[in-house]
Write a protein that holds these residues in place. Structure first.
Motif: not given
Length: 309
Positions: A168-194
């Motif tokens: 997400a946004l160029g960063k690898k995301v550690t999977l957490s089944t059924g959980g919520v993960t937030r990814v931030e990218a400076p100057g771009v914004g953020e994405v929350t993955l469910d």
């Protein structure tokens, strides 16, 4: 007139009244209770590979462009299946088309009938892009699947799997089944993955492999903000109402038990009635006769007691 004569007269009138009431009631007095037939409608099913609900605000912030697209969205009743791979949007990025999704494989299928409903969706090696980020993908997924199964009279089942690496946004995301993960990218914004959401009730099931809440400020390509949600690989269904188990007619495939003859309400010319010389009112007349005899016996007993007195 002697006292006993009055008593006999009253007895005859009472007996006659009871007989008339029994015959007038007829079938209504002896009818069996009614049973409501069970439901027989079809279930419903939905499947989609990609659905976006985004709002794109341009740099001058005088124009807000809704970005609402879907890929391989199908609904049932009636079998439906799609296998498109890409979706484009025109008129956002300075009038240039934006390729929202690229994938090696994408499919969605939904079926529904009186027995149940089922939905499947899948995606392989996919990239999702939004306006303002031409070189950076919002999310990348190796493989995702979702399934929802709703059979009549059974507990619905929902399954969702997100396999392989997610970025997400160029960063690898550690999977957490059924959980919520937030990814931030400076100057771009953020994405929350469910990840891998499932939900079931007594008659419904829903599964979503990945849902993203987007809040971006890319400040590129005349785009100021991108906010909203992106749904990847979802399936849902609702089962038809289960037939009433007490109503044999609800299931046309049901067969009578061995040694038991299937019977229905008597029809004109029924051979079983012809053999006995009866008709469909015979049970009611027999019931009336029983009431008549019981009433006569009671009245006679009362008459004798009064005569003795």
């Amino acid at each position: 007139m002697p006292a006993h004569a009055h008593v006999r007269a009253r007895t005859r009138r009472c007996t006659a009244a009871l007989a008339a009431a029994a015959l007038a009631a007829g079938p209504a007095a002896f009818a069996a209770p009614a049973h409501a037939a069970g439901g027989g409608g079809k279930g419903t099913a939905d499947a989609v590979v990609l659905r976006t609900g985004l709002d794109v605000s341009l740099l001058n912030k005088t124009v807000n462009v809704p970005l609402k697209v879907s890929l391989n969205e199908v609904r049932a009743p009636a079998s439906a299946e799609k296998t498109a791979l890409t979706v484009r949007v025109d008129g956002v990025d300075k009038g240039k088309p934006v390729q929202v999704l690229r994938a090696d494989a994408a499919s969605a299928k939904a079926t529904a009938d009186r027995k149940g409903a089922e939905a499947h969706s899948s995606l392989a090696r996919a990239e999702v892009h939004v306006p303002g980020l031409p070189l950076l993908s919002l999310v990348e997924v190796e493989k995702a699947t979702s399934k929802a199964v709703c059979e009549a009279g059974r507990q619905p089942v929902a399954e969702s799997n997100l396999l392989g690496q997610v970025t997400a946004l160029g960063k690898k995301v550690t999977l957490s089944t059924g959980g919520v993960t937030r990814v931030e990218a400076p100057g771009v914004g953020e994405v929350t993955l469910d990840l891998s959401k499932t939900h079931t009730t007594s008659r419904t099931a829903a599964a979503t492999a990945l849902e993203l809440k987007v809040s971006l400020n890319p400040l590129k390509l005349n785009v100021a903000e991108v906010t909203g949600t992106v749904t990847l690989v979802a399936a849902s269904c609702e089962s038809p109402e289960a037939p009433d188990a007490a109503d044999p007619s609800a299931d046309p495939s049901a067969e009578p038990s061995p040694g038991v003859q299937a019977q229905s309400a008597a029809e004109p010319g029924d051979s079983r009635l012809a053999e006995t010389g009866g008709d469909s009112t015979s049970p009611y007349l027999a019931g009336g006769a029983v009431l008549l005899l019981a009433a006569g016996g009671t009245a006679l007993l009362l008459a004798r007691v009064r005569a003795r007195r």
